[in-house]
Scaffold this motif. Structure first.
Motif, PDB file in Angstrom:
ATOM      1  N   HIS A  85       8.101  16.286  11.158  1.00  0.00           N
ATOM      2  CA  HIS A  85       7.430  14.997  10.945  1.00  0.00           C
ATOM      3  C   HIS A  85       8.252  13.852  11.532  1.00  0.00           C
ATOM      4  O   HIS A  85       9.471  13.929  11.666  1.00  0.00           O
ATOM      5  CB  HIS A  85       7.240  14.751   9.442  1.00  0.00           C
ATOM      6  N   ARG A  86       7.559  12.776  11.882  1.00  0.00           N
ATOM      7  CA  ARG A  86       8.223  11.538  12.278  1.00  0.00           C
ATOM      8  C   ARG A  86       8.466  10.701  11.031  1.00  0.00           C
ATOM      9  O   ARG A  86       7.734  10.805  10.047  1.00  0.00           O
ATOM     10  CB  ARG A  86       7.346  10.739  13.248  1.00  0.00           C
ATOM     11  N   ASP A  87       9.488   9.858  11.074  1.00  0.00           N
ATOM     12  CA  ASP A  87       9.817   9.053   9.895  1.00  0.00           C
ATOM     13  C   ASP A  87       8.651   8.184   9.449  1.00  0.00           C
ATOM     14  O   ASP A  87       8.486   7.921   8.259  1.00  0.00           O
ATOM     15  CB  ASP A  87      11.037   8.168  10.185  1.00  0.00           C
ATOM     16  N   ASP A  88       7.817   7.753  10.398  1.00  0.00           N
ATOM     17  CA  ASP A  88       6.710   6.869  10.008  1.00  0.00           C
ATOM     18  C   ASP A  88       5.560   7.608   9.338  1.00  0.00           C
ATOM     19  O   ASP A  88       4.582   6.989   8.915  1.00  0.00           O
ATOM     20  CB  ASP A  88       6.192   6.065  11.216  1.00  0.00           C
ATOM     21  N   THR A  89       5.671   8.931   9.223  1.00  0.00           N
ATOM     22  CA  THR A  89       4.619   9.687   8.525  1.00  0.00           C
ATOM     23  C   THR A  89       5.049  10.104   7.115  1.00  0.00           C
ATOM     24  O   THR A  89       4.281  10.754   6.415  1.00  0.00           O
ATOM     25  CB  THR A  89       4.209  10.952   9.314  1.00  0.00           C
ATOM     26  N   VAL A  90       6.281   9.747   6.714  1.00  0.00           N
ATOM     27  CA  VAL A  90       6.752  10.127   5.382  1.00  0.00           C
ATOM     28  C   VAL A  90       5.826   9.595   4.299  1.00  0.00           C
ATOM     29  O   VAL A  90       5.535  10.277   3.307  1.00  0.00           O
ATOM     30  CB  VAL A  90       8.197   9.628   5.147  1.00  0.00           C
ATOM     31  N   LEU A  91       5.325   8.372   4.483  1.00  0.00           N
ATOM     32  CA  LEU A  91       4.402   7.788   3.497  1.00  0.00           C
ATOM     33  C   LEU A  91       3.148   8.633   3.346  1.00  0.00           C
ATOM     34  O   LEU A  91       2.617   8.758   2.240  1.00  0.00           O
ATOM     35  CB  LEU A  91       4.019   6.353   3.903  1.00  0.00           C
ATOM     36  N   GLU A  92       2.694   9.215   4.436  1.00  0.00           N
ATOM     37  CA  GLU A  92       1.494  10.051   4.361  1.00  0.00           C
ATOM     38  C   GLU A  92       1.775  11.333   3.572  1.00  0.00           C
ATOM     39  O   GLU A  92       0.934  11.787   2.792  1.00  0.00           O
ATOM     40  CB  GLU A  92       0.997  10.371   5.773  1.00  0.00           C
ATOM     41  N   PHE A  93       2.959  11.902   3.760  1.00  0.00           N
ATOM     42  CA  PHE A  93       3.331  13.081   2.981  1.00  0.00           C
ATOM     43  C   PHE A  93       3.446  12.730   1.501  1.00  0.00           C
ATOM     44  O   PHE A  93       3.014  13.495   0.635  1.00  0.00           O
ATOM     45  CB  PHE A  93       4.654  13.660   3.481  1.00  0.00           C
ATOM     46  N   LEU A  94       4.041  11.579   1.206  1.00  0.00           N
ATOM     47  CA  LEU A  94       4.149  11.149  -0.186  1.00  0.00           C
ATOM     48  C   LEU A  94       2.771  10.923  -0.799  1.00  0.00           C
ATOM     49  O   LEU A  94       2.543  11.228  -1.971  1.00  0.00           O
ATOM     50  CB  LEU A  94       4.972   9.856  -0.275  1.00  0.00           C
ATOM     51  N   ALA A  95       1.849  10.377  -0.010  1.00  0.00           N
ATOM     52  CA  ALA A  95       0.491  10.139  -0.510  1.00  0.00           C
ATOM     53  C   ALA A  95      -0.189  11.458  -0.873  1.00  0.00           C
ATOM     54  O   ALA A  95      -0.887  11.553  -1.888  1.00  0.00           O
ATOM     55  CB  ALA A  95      -0.332   9.376   0.529  1.00  0.00           C
ATOM     56  N   VAL A  96       0.027  12.488  -0.051  1.00  0.00           N
ATOM     57  CA  VAL A  96      -0.550  13.806  -0.348  1.00  0.00           C
ATOM     58  C   VAL A  96       0.075  14.366  -1.620  1.00  0.00           C
ATOM     59  O   VAL A  96      -0.607  14.901  -2.494  1.00  0.00           O
ATOM     60  CB  VAL A  96      -0.341  14.780   0.834  1.00  0.00           C
ATOM     61  N   ARG A  97       1.396  14.199  -1.738  1.00  0.00           N
ATOM     62  CA  ARG A  97       2.082  14.675  -2.942  1.00  0.00           C
ATOM     63  C   ARG A  97       1.567  13.930  -4.176  1.00  0.00           C
ATOM     64  O   ARG A  97       1.419  14.517  -5.255  1.00  0.00           O
ATOM     65  CB  ARG A  97       3.597  14.472  -2.765  1.00  0.00           C
ATOM     66  N   ARG A  98       1.284  12.625  -4.016  1.00  0.00           N
ATOM     67  CA  ARG A  98       0.794  11.824  -5.152  1.00  0.00           C
ATOM     68  C   ARG A  98      -0.596  12.301  -5.605  1.00  0.00           C
ATOM     69  O   ARG A  98      -0.975  12.129  -6.762  1.00  0.00           O
ATOM     70  CB  ARG A  98       0.756  10.339  -4.777  1.00  0.00           C
ATOM     71  N   ILE A  99      -1.337  12.897  -4.702  1.00  0.00           N
ATOM     72  CA  ILE A  99      -2.655  13.440  -5.061  1.00  0.00           C
ATOM     73  C   ILE A  99      -2.494  14.784  -5.775  1.00  0.00           C
ATOM     74  O   ILE A  99      -3.137  15.039  -6.805  1.00  0.00           O
ATOM     75  CB  ILE A  99      -3.524  13.614  -3.801  1.00  0.00           C
ATOM     76  N   LEU A 100      -1.638  15.650  -5.240  1.00  0.00           N
ATOM     77  CA  LEU A 100      -1.558  17.030  -5.716  1.00  0.00           C
ATOM     78  C   LEU A 100      -0.671  17.223  -6.948  1.00  0.00           C
ATOM     79  O   LEU A 100      -1.038  17.945  -7.878  1.00  0.00           O
ATOM     80  CB  LEU A 100      -1.042  17.937  -4.588  1.00  0.00           C
ATOM     81  N   GLU A 101       0.514  16.594  -6.944  1.00  0.00           N
ATOM     82  CA  GLU A 101       1.477  16.917  -7.999  1.00  0.00           C
ATOM     83  C   GLU A 101       1.053  16.456  -9.391  1.00  0.00           C
ATOM     84  O   GLU A 101       1.245  17.191 -10.364  1.00  0.00           O
ATOM     85  CB  GLU A 101       2.856  16.367  -7.644  1.00  0.00           C
ATOM     86  N   PRO A 102       0.471  15.257  -9.552  1.00  0.00           N
ATOM     87  CA  PRO A 102       0.001  14.885 -10.887  1.00  0.00           C
ATOM     88  C   PRO A 102      -1.050  15.858 -11.428  1.00  0.00           C
ATOM     89  O   PRO A 102      -1.075  16.156 -12.628  1.00  0.00           O
ATOM     90  CB  PRO A 102      -0.576  13.479 -10.680  1.00  0.00           C
ATOM     91  N   ALA A 103      -1.919  16.345 -10.542  1.00  0.00           N
ATOM     92  CA  ALA A 103      -2.929  17.322 -10.965  1.00  0.00           C
ATOM     93  C   ALA A 103      -2.256  18.609 -11.437  1.00  0.00           C
ATOM     94  O   ALA A 103      -2.627  19.183 -12.466  1.00  0.00           O
ATOM     95  CB  ALA A 103      -3.888  17.619  -9.816  1.00  0.00           C
ATOM     96  N   ALA A 104      -1.245  19.056 -10.697  1.00  0.00           N
ATOM     97  CA  ALA A 104      -0.517  20.264 -11.092  1.00  0.00           C
ATOM     98  C   ALA A 104       0.222  20.052 -12.405  1.00  0.00           C
ATOM     99  O   ALA A 104       0.287  20.953 -13.252  1.00  0.00           O
ATOM    100  CB  ALA A 104       0.471  20.655  -9.992  1.00  0.00           C
TER     101      ALA A 104
END
Length: 223
Positions: A85-104
């Motif tokens: 990943h590029r550093d400017d896409t870290v926010l997108e990875f965090l956004a995906v984690r914010r969707i999935l991890e609370p559900a888990a």
């Protein structure tokens, strides 16, 4: 369609249809090539490609087998790709984690055992009140992995494991530069654990969201 792509699709078709099952050995190369109407070279290329993504397992001197097709095994390729990943896409990875991890985490609140809760609590106790950033991040990974594993969904667990690379680096940056990052993280971990002990799925979901969103918010302001 390229010849190798065609070969990959044909082998995939055999696995999806059940003609080849998990753990089963593929026919000899010459036989399989003739059966699928492929050249042996294109078949070899397809086998090589499918072994890289853990669909096939090439055992020297023993033949080629379909792997277990376990989600954790198949999603190993995700963590490899994510590392580019590029550093400017870290926010997108965090956004995906914010969707999935609370559900888990909410799912885990209804499934996690007392023994697992005690293990998480002991882990936090061992960490203490003033861990180093490196110790905190390593503990953070272990803490959330333990919770997600308790959700009972192996695919979700593997997906979140695959996303851990860039989000781990973001947590390290935050820990090194934000004054209260360590104490806030420890507080949020305790709050998540309390919600899990209370079997309060919505509170667990909320605290997990707050926990990830705080990293995301800091990173958005820092970039």
């Amino acid at each position: 369609m390229a010849v190798t792509d065609e070969a990959i699709e044909k082998i995939k078709g055999m696995i999806v249809s059940g003609a080849l099952r998990p753990g089963e050995r593929l026919p000899k190369e010459s036989e399989l090539a003739a059966e699928l109407g492929l050249s042996r070279n294109s078949l070899r290329e397809a086998v090589r490609a499918l072994s890289l993504i853990r669909i096939l397992d090439v055992r020297q001197g023993d033949g080629t087998y379909v792997t277990s097709l376990d989600p954790q095994l198949l999603l190993e390729a995700l963590s490899f790709v994510v590392d580019f990943h590029r550093d400017d896409t870290v926010l997108e990875f965090l956004a995906v984690r914010r969707i999935l991890e609370p559900a888990a985490t909410a799912m885990a609140a209804l499934r996690i055992s007392e023994q697992q809760l005690d293990a998480l609590s002991a882990q936090l106790d061992k960490l203490g009140d003033e861990p180093s950033v490196e110790e905190l991040v390593a503990s953070d990974l272990e803490f959330h992995r333990g919770i997600v594993q308790s959700s009972g969904n192996s695919v979700l667990c593997s997906l979140l494991d695959g996303l851990s690379g860039p989000t781990t680096r973001a947590r390290i940056w935050r820990g090194l530069t934000q004054e209260d990052a360590v104490s806030r993280t420890l507080h949020e971990h305790r709050a998540i654990l309390t919600a899990l002990r209370d079997r309060d799925a919505e509170a667990a979901r909320s605290w997990a969201t707050v926990h990830i969103a705080s990293v995301e918010q800091w990173l958005r302001a820092s970039l």
